[in-house]
Structure formats: structure tokens, C-alpha cells
Design a protein around this motif. Sequence first.
Motif, PDB file in Angstrom:
ATOM      1  N   LYS A  16       0.814  -1.211   0.000  1.00 22.96           N
ATOM      2  CA  LYS A  16       0.000   0.000   0.000  1.00 22.96           C
ATOM      3  C   LYS A  16       0.844   1.256   0.000  1.00 22.96           C
ATOM      4  CE  LYS A  16      -4.320  -1.889   1.214  1.00 22.96           C
ATOM      5  NZ  LYS A  16      -4.202  -3.001   2.194  1.00 22.96           N
ATOM      6  N   ILE A  34       3.531   1.737  -1.618  1.00 23.91           N
ATOM      7  CA  ILE A  34       4.150   1.981  -2.926  1.00 23.91           C
ATOM      8  C   ILE A  34       3.071   2.357  -3.939  1.00 23.91           C
ATOM      9  CG2 ILE A  34       5.642   1.040  -4.733  1.00 23.91           C
ATOM     10  CD1 ILE A  34       6.591  -1.059  -2.764  1.00 23.91           C
ATOM     11  N   PRO A  73       1.088   2.536  -7.282  1.00 29.55           N
ATOM     12  CA  PRO A  73       1.006   1.567  -8.384  1.00 29.55           C
ATOM     13  C   PRO A  73       1.870   2.036  -9.555  1.00 29.55           C
ATOM     14  CG  PRO A  73      -1.180   2.157  -7.603  1.00 29.55           C
ATOM     15  CD  PRO A  73      -0.227   3.081  -6.923  1.00 29.55           C
ATOM     16  N   TYR A  74       2.444   1.091 -10.238  1.00 24.89           N
ATOM     17  CA  TYR A  74       3.314   1.436 -11.356  1.00 24.89           C
ATOM     18  C   TYR A  74       2.481   1.892 -12.555  1.00 24.89           C
ATOM     19  CZ  TYR A  74       6.287   0.978 -15.350  1.00 24.89           C
ATOM     20  OH  TYR A  74       6.951   1.230 -16.509  1.00 24.89           O
ATOM     21  N   SER A 134      16.384  12.995 -16.364  1.00 21.63           N
ATOM     22  CA  SER A 134      17.111  11.846 -16.920  1.00 21.63           C
ATOM     23  C   SER A 134      18.237  12.357 -17.807  1.00 21.63           C
ATOM     24  CB  SER A 134      16.181  10.990 -17.776  1.00 21.63           C
ATOM     25  OG  SER A 134      15.252  10.324 -16.974  1.00 21.63           O
ATOM     26  N   GLN A 168      19.058   2.492  -7.144  1.00 18.57           N
ATOM     27  CA  GLN A 168      17.824   1.994  -6.528  1.00 18.57           C
ATOM     28  C   GLN A 168      18.079   0.721  -5.729  1.00 18.57           C
ATOM     29  OE1 GLN A 168      14.829   3.637  -6.544  1.00 18.57           O
ATOM     30  NE2 GLN A 168      14.180   2.100  -5.049  1.00 18.57           N
ATOM     31  N   MET A 169      18.846  -0.213  -6.300  1.00 18.91           N
ATOM     32  CA  MET A 169      19.142  -1.434  -5.559  1.00 18.91           C
ATOM     33  C   MET A 169      20.038  -1.130  -4.359  1.00 18.91           C
ATOM     34  SD  MET A 169      20.809  -5.088  -6.642  1.00 18.91           S
ATOM     35  CE  MET A 169      19.404  -5.916  -7.353  1.00 18.91           C
ATOM     36  N   TYR A 200      17.730  -0.092  -1.723  1.00 16.44           N
ATOM     37  CA  TYR A 200      16.957  -1.256  -1.260  1.00 16.44           C
ATOM     38  C   TYR A 200      17.788  -2.129  -0.315  1.00 16.44           C
ATOM     39  CZ  TYR A 200      13.864  -5.261  -1.242  1.00 16.44           C
ATOM     40  OH  TYR A 200      13.029  -6.270  -0.829  1.00 16.44           O
ATOM     41  N   TYR A 226      12.705  11.807  -2.268  1.00 14.06           N
ATOM     42  CA  TYR A 226      12.632  10.860  -3.380  1.00 14.06           C
ATOM     43  C   TYR A 226      11.661   9.734  -3.006  1.00 14.06           C
ATOM     44  CZ  TYR A 226      14.330   7.451  -6.837  1.00 14.06           C
ATOM     45  OH  TYR A 226      14.428   6.532  -7.854  1.00 14.06           O
ATOM     46  N   ALA A 251      10.773   6.817  -4.318  1.00 12.68           N
ATOM     47  CA  ALA A 251      11.139   5.405  -4.376  1.00 12.68           C
ATOM     48  C   ALA A 251      12.059   5.034  -3.223  1.00 12.68           C
ATOM     49  CB  ALA A 251      11.776   5.073  -5.715  1.00 12.68           C
ATOM     50  N   TRP A 277       9.519   4.618  -0.292  1.00 11.80           N
ATOM     51  CA  TRP A 277       8.811   3.335  -0.438  1.00 11.80           C
ATOM     52  C   TRP A 277       9.669   2.174   0.078  1.00 11.80           C
ATOM     53  CZ3 TRP A 277       7.431   4.550  -6.240  1.00 11.80           C
ATOM     54  CH2 TRP A 277       6.455   5.566  -6.268  1.00 11.80           C
ATOM     55  N   VAL A 278      10.964   2.229  -0.219  1.00 11.98           N
ATOM     56  CA  VAL A 278      11.860   1.173   0.262  1.00 11.98           C
ATOM     57  C   VAL A 278      11.836   1.133   1.788  1.00 11.98           C
ATOM     58  CG1 VAL A 278      14.291   0.527   0.562  1.00 11.98           C
ATOM     59  CG2 VAL A 278      13.437   1.165  -1.711  1.00 11.98           C
ATOM     60  N   THR A 300       8.501  -0.113   3.156  1.00 13.14           N
ATOM     61  CA  THR A 300       8.317  -1.542   2.915  1.00 13.14           C
ATOM     62  C   THR A 300       9.216  -2.364   3.840  1.00 13.14           C
ATOM     63  OG1 THR A 300       7.793  -1.005   0.626  1.00 13.14           O
ATOM     64  CG2 THR A 300       8.255  -3.302   1.098  1.00 13.14           C
ATOM     65  N   LYS A 330      23.329   7.444 -14.436  1.00 14.43           N
ATOM     66  CA  LYS A 330      23.136   8.798 -14.953  1.00 14.43           C
ATOM     67  C   LYS A 330      24.263   9.153 -15.931  1.00 14.43           C
ATOM     68  CE  LYS A 330      19.699  10.303 -12.196  1.00 14.43           C
ATOM     69  NZ  LYS A 330      18.375  10.508 -12.753  1.00 14.43           N
ATOM     70  N   PRO A 370      20.163   5.180 -18.288  1.00 18.41           N
ATOM     71  CA  PRO A 370      19.320   4.602 -17.232  1.00 18.41           C
ATOM     72  C   PRO A 370      19.209   3.080 -17.328  1.00 18.41           C
ATOM     73  CG  PRO A 370      18.296   6.582 -18.078  1.00 18.41           C
ATOM     74  CD  PRO A 370      19.492   6.313 -18.957  1.00 18.41           C
TER      75      PRO A 370
END
Lengths: 486, 486
Positions: free
Chosen positions: A112, A114, A116-117, A131, A198-199, A202, A222, A224, A227-228, A231, A332, A336
Motif C-alpha cells: 500500500k 508503494i 502503483p506502477y 534523466s 535503486q538497488m 533497497y 525521493y 522510491a 517506499w523502500v 516496505t 546517470k 538509465p
Amino acid sequence: MLPWKTIIQIERQAIVPVYLQIANAVIREISQGRLEPGQKIPGSRQMAGLLDLNRKTVSNAYSELEGQGWLEVRPSSGVFVVSSLPTVQYQNIGIANNGPVQKVDLEFNHFKSIEPYRKLEKYQHMIDDGSPDVRLAPLNTLMKYCRSVANSRYGKKLLSYDDVQGEATLRTVLSQYLRETRGMDCKPENIVITRGSQMGIYLVFNMLISKGDKVVVGNPNYDAANWVMQTAGAELEEIPVDKEGISIDALKDRCSEFDIKATYITPHHHFPTTVTLNAQRRMELLELAEQHRFAIVEDDYDYDFHYNSAPILPLASVDKKGLVIYIGSFSKLLAPSVRVGYIVAPEEMVAEINKLRRIVDRQGDPITERAIAEMLKDGEVQRHLKKAVKVYRERRDIFCDILEKDFADHFDFQRPEGGMAVWVHFKKKIEDKVFFEKCKEFGLYKNVDREFLKKCGALRMGFASLNEKEIKGALGVLKSVMESLV
Amino acid sequence: MLPWKTIIQIERQAIVPVYLQIANAVIREISQGRLEPGQKIPGSRQMAGLLDLNRKTVSNAYSELEGQGWLEVRPSSGVFVVSSLPTVQYQNIGIANNGPVQKVDLEFNHFKSIEPYRKLEKYQHMIDDGSPDVRLAPLNTLMKYCRSVANSRYGKKLLSYDDVQGEATLRTVLSQYLRETRGMDCKPENIVITRGSQMGIYLVFNMLISKGDKVVVGNPNYDAANWVMQTAGAELEEIPVDKEGISIDALKDRCSEFDIKATYITPHHHFPTTVTLNAQRRMELLELAEQHRFAIVEDDYDYDFHYNSAPILPLASVDKKGLVIYIGSFSKLLAPSVRVGYIVAPEEMVAEINKLRRIVDRQGDPITERAIAEMLKDGEVQRHLKKAVKVYRERRDIFCDILEKDFADHFDFQRPEGGMAVWVHFKKKIEDKVFFEKCKEFGLYKNVDREFLKKCGALRMGFASLNEKEIKGALGVLKSVMESLV
């Protein structure tokens, strides 16, 4: 008699040989209960007639089915479904190709926190969130290096399973590079190569966070990364961000209220507002972390792109207590889709990060990683960087000049010192849905970070991926949008 | 006077210009408390003399430091550390290059259920746990396709951010391929492209499991799958595995005792024992799952490699209730380092898996994914598969013939019907440490799955990655090891 010709539909163009198509259809019918244990089915000669096939083909199918334990041939009596198989209640759910199941009668996790993509759409004019321009990326050079690595004497070894922590040469070259360019004192053992920053985020937070731990983040931050943390079980404590970066006074208050496990920062250019954390706050932050024993997760995703002066040294370069965990990226710099990033952390933490990485995706792509190592050694990355910084500085100025000239009535902004985007405040409050619908109507597409308009009355507008003509095109449309909204 | 020449060490060969090296050294000294707020430092002329540098270089460094907020120049009085900076307690921890921090005074997670990662070693003779032979892999073909994809009209688009769920063409081609080869009824929307099957396992169980959920697994089972489930919070219930696969009777018992969330199976060739789940058990398993509403996670990592007959259809091909989640991979087909796998699941689940994937590593490598799609379309993957299956069947027979002939006194085993490894039981109990030390001493290296010897008195021995000469070499050494242990 079952409608065999309907049940066993043969596709002569398929990759799978016809005899296997027959066998597979029979298995499906048994598994779904239309053919019952002990039931007699037509012999191979009769079945061949029914299906208009060669008898040999059907015989092969039956042998396969016998071998797999679905059919038994009883001499002089016929072919039967193996009678010891369990009976399945047949439900007429149709014959193949009736589409996959959509509704699942089973509980599972819904993330919840995160968003939705949302699939990317393609429009004539696009403004992203900062970008790089992949047309500038030295992709042919990278592929040339990949080929030469793969064909080298050590190449075959790299194709098999490799070190979970990342390709050894890249870690060695990178430790030297980080020492020289960023004053960071790290050994190859302190580096974990990841799939992009991102990883990195995470893995680091899943190593750090236990359920209920508090993490301090800027507001806005940020997404994302938030969200990490959420979660992973963290509770986020948001603190304000001003023109000098995150508010250290607010952080101090939080520290006096409760135990803090970590703070996540993007000090070089705060995401999304692009401001640089000033010298004084950097020192205060390090002091606070030491005093209250919390980790500083420093995400330096666009270190290399600074235009007004030299890049500011990361906090990791002066940390001597192992409190700063550093995250960097080549995505970057290259493109990407080239997802190579890294974590720099004390060895104790690296050991746990490796365990986690082992179960997430086993390892990275050692050929690409080694190719980047060779490009660093040969100065190819550095040459590209120099060129890209020059181009992006020009684009920033073109973009900001137009914003100043044509949008004075609509927007407030600060020309960013680095990065790939401008943080643009809307002078008048505009309903976000109305704005984005208007954009679409005019043919302009803002594909990410749309929620900032609602949350902050501002948007992050990427200038780096657009050339002069595209900037003029996109901002021209944006001007029409803004005027239509007055 | 501070020992400036020692503090500011200039490396003329470094990538970073000399003026920045000076600036960075000064920042480090301020951040670590050797230079205090308000402290006067030598002017640029004097400092240039002390460091044997051009005055202009030092001036540039000072301008940079002023710009970043570390130094202030007070006219006609000199250069000072900015006095509003916080005071830091100076600890003499040495000047640069004293090595990174090792001991961290901070709590973080230790993944106790995951075995520490052991680096691979390189020996003359190696027996793995069933890896493909990367020398056979069509890597040059893959690179040729990657190059042509990157240079195509759609290539640049793929270099930027792409669909979290995986490159669209690959999902389309794959859904057709899975329908034709495995009788699976899935649409591109049901497929998530992952980084190899390991990420498939990780994403699926993190979507399925809430803390305390019970998952039934075979004993023995694939370690890295168990680690994923445990890290996600599952409690594992182990059931026996015999020559027909996992025991369905034991599973039934478990179902009557408590609620089961899922079972993880490798039915085509059980890992590590290589046996195929028989027809009757397949049907019973599907029936149980439907009756007790649990998910079947079917890991079909080496579907393509079956030697005695056609590959057995996956359970996913007959599931009509959305209870089977299917995981597949191209890594065994191409090379372990080409980490492209996939999940097939109902769309509702795919939506949640996408969210998680978004925060784990954002996306895969769309160039490689598209290249694999084009190779599938052109039949290149299928051609390679045919060749590889032939070679691996021969190697299995060479390997097993020698085991039968030379190791009758030492080992029991069943010639596997597929896969890349033999499951070898030791007739006499051997202390695992003694065995592996002896192997090393004789120059034979067993690099993974060593714990099965202790746990089951058996080892998984990979034959696929070794050619005839290498098989004879490795087994020759193994014979000496076994004889030395009698």
C-alpha cells in the motif's frame, strides 16, 4: 465418444512437434477431469483416423504418455488412463486458449505504501524528472568494451557465476577512483556493486531497518526511497527542506524526542528540490549522527553533474566512524538502462548486504561491470563526463533563460547548481489533474513525479535529456498550457 | 604552524586537479576538527610557498572553499575558517589513507538464516552443482543481437527508463513461446521479466508471505529459495522427498494440521535430488492446493534440459484457478551471468510484484531482453537448445558410466532424466570437512552445495559444464580422494 478433434487441436506451425501436442492435450484433459482414471480412450489407429494424422505420430504420443505415467496400454484390451490417478471434479472451463486466470482466491501482500506502477506513454513533447540524454551516452564504446571483455582470456570465467559483491576489477578500480575524485577512503572490500542506485537504497535499508525503526527524511523526498524504507518496516519522520538543504534544527528536535535509526539524504542536490546541503549543516549532521549513533545514508546519484563549481565532496569522505553509507551510480553517466551502481560501507555491513544480494538476484552482470572498469582505466568515462557536463550546463541555461523570460508570471525557480532538473514553483495554485489533462491535450507529457504538484505546488522539470530544439518545443507547449489555465 | 605539507598531500598523477586536492584536504581537516571555526590559515602566497605550488593554484582552491562556505577572506586581515561552523572534537585518527572504518558502533540486521557468502575459488579440477557450459553459450550471437537492437530505430528508447514489468516485445514473444512449448495459457500481461529465477523467487515470496505464514518445502531443498522464504518471514515445514518427488501424503498431513500459505516445488527435476514429480502426485498436489487454497510456486529453472523423453509439462499448464505461480529462466540456456528470467502469474499478483520490482532495482536491461526476444523469433534460442541438450546428454552418460564403473564401492546414484547434475549418495559416512579438505589437497574443488554431504550424506555433482576430458580428469582425482579415505 469425446469430441477428440476439438480437444486435440494441432498447430502445424508450432515449435512443438505434433506428437507432443497430442500428449499435452491428453494430459490437460486428465488433469482437468474430463478424462477419468481408468477411462478407455481410442487406440492409436482409431485416434489417428479421428485426427487425420499418421498412426506413427499418435503412437509416439501414447509412448510419451505411458512413459510419463498418464496412460497404460493393456494388451488386447486397449489404452486406458492410469487408474491409480486421482479423480478430479470436471468443470467445463473450456478448451485451451480461454485466457489466463485473473481473479485469485488467495491472500497476498498489497504494498500500500508503494504507488502503483504507471506505464510510460510516448508523446511528442516530454518533460522528465531529470534523466540523462541517452543519445549522448557512449553506448557503442561500452558495447565495444563488453565484446572485448567477453572475448578476452578471462571472459568465459565472467560468464559463469561470479562474485555476489561485484566484479573484482571494477571494485578495485572504483576504490581508487573514489579516493581520487571524492576523497573517499575505501578498499575494494568496502564496495558492493549493485543494479543502479535503486538497488543500493533497497539493500542498505533492508540491512539497516527493523520493524518500527525511525528514519528521518526531507519533505519532499525521493519517493522510491521512501517506499523502500516503508516496505522495510521503517516509520518515516519528515523534516523541512529549505534553500540550504534539510533543516538540521528540525533533525536535532527529532533526535531529542526519540531514537533515530538513520537519515536518508541527497546532499549534493536534494531530490526533488535540487539544493545543495551547505558546509555548516554537513558538519552539524555528522556531529549529530555521532552523538546519537544513527546512520547517514548518502545517496549521491548525480555527483558528477555540477556546473557552477567543482562537485562538493560527499559526507562519506570525512566520516571516520562508519556512520555514513554511500550510494553512487553509473546510470546517470551512461544510460538509465545500464543499471550499475555501488554501495560503500564498512565491511561488517557489506557481509550482510552480500547475503541479501545473494537471494535478491544472485549477482550483477560481470561483463558489463568489467567493461566499465576498463573504461574507467582508459579514461573513457571521464572523457564522456566532461562532454556531458558541458552539454547539460548549456541546456540548463537555455531552459532557465526561457523560464525567466516567458514564465515570469507563472513560475518561481532557482537556477540549479547541478543535476539534471529545475525545481519549478507554480505562482498560482493549480489543480494537478486539470494541469496534467491540459498538458496531454496540448501534446506535452510529464511522465514522472507528478504528485509533487499536488503536494508542494511545484514540479521537477528535467532539462538534460532535451536538446535546444526540444526544450523550445516543450516549453512552447507548456506556455500555451499555462496561458490556457489563466 | 600545522604541518601543511603533510596534511595536504598532492598527487600529480591523480584525475582530480591539484587545486581541488588542496580544497578537499582543507575540508577534511575542518570536518575532522583539526582546523577550528575562526582559525586563521596561511594566505595563498604563503601556502603556495609551503606546498611548493603556483600561487594561482592555491588561490583557485581558496575560491572554491569560499564558494562552498568553508573559508572566508577578511580583507587586510587574512584567510579564516568560517566562524559559524560547528566545533568538532579533534581525534587524531591520522591523515587520509589510514584505511576505512571496520568496526561499526551501530545496530543492523544480521541475516542469520542466510549462509554467509563464500567467494568462489579457482582450482584445476572443479565440480559444480549443475551449471551450464558457458563455452557453448551463443554469447557472440547474443551480443550481435544486442548491438543491432541498440542501433535500431527503437534502440535509443530502450536505453532510457523502460517498463518495470519487462521489455514489451519479449513478454509478447514469450507468452506465445510458453503456450507452444509448455501448453501454458498466458498473456504478456501475466509475465514479469526478472533478473534470473532467483529474483523470481524473491519477488514472488515477498509478494505472498506475511510474517509467520507456513510454506511447505521438500527436504532437502534449494537453499537460496529457503533463505528467501525465511527472510520474508515464513516458517518452513519440511516434507520428505523420495524417488517420485515430494511426498504428497506428508503434505496432506501438514494441510490437516495447519493453514499452509504456499509450497515451493521444482517438479521437473527436484533440487537437489533431480527426481521428477510423477503424474499422480502432480494431480494430487493441484487438488490439495485447490481444496486448501494454497499457492504452488513452481520453479522450472531447467525445463528445457530433459534427455530421456520430452520435457514434462509444468503444473502451470493445467492450473485454471490461478494457484500456480510459475518461474522460469534463460540463465541456464544462455549463461549464468545473463540474468534474465520470468514469472507467470495472475494479473492481480503481477500488479503487486511490479510495485516491489520498482523499488528493488527499477527495471531490467531492455536491450538484452529485446535481443532475447529477437533470438526467440529467429529460432536462435531453439537451435542452441537442441545442440546443448545433445551435448549434455552425452556428458551425463560419460559421467554416469564412469561413476558406475569406478565408484561402485563408494557411491549410489540414479542416472538423472534431465538437468545438469547427478545426485550421488556416499555409501560410507564421511565427515564432510575431511572430504573437502582431501579434495582440496588433491586439487579438486567442489564450490557449492557442500552442506548436502553433512545433511544428506550426498552431493550434487554437475556434469554439464565439463567436457569429456575434464570429466575424466575431475573424476580421476575424485577416485584418488575416495581411495585415500578408505
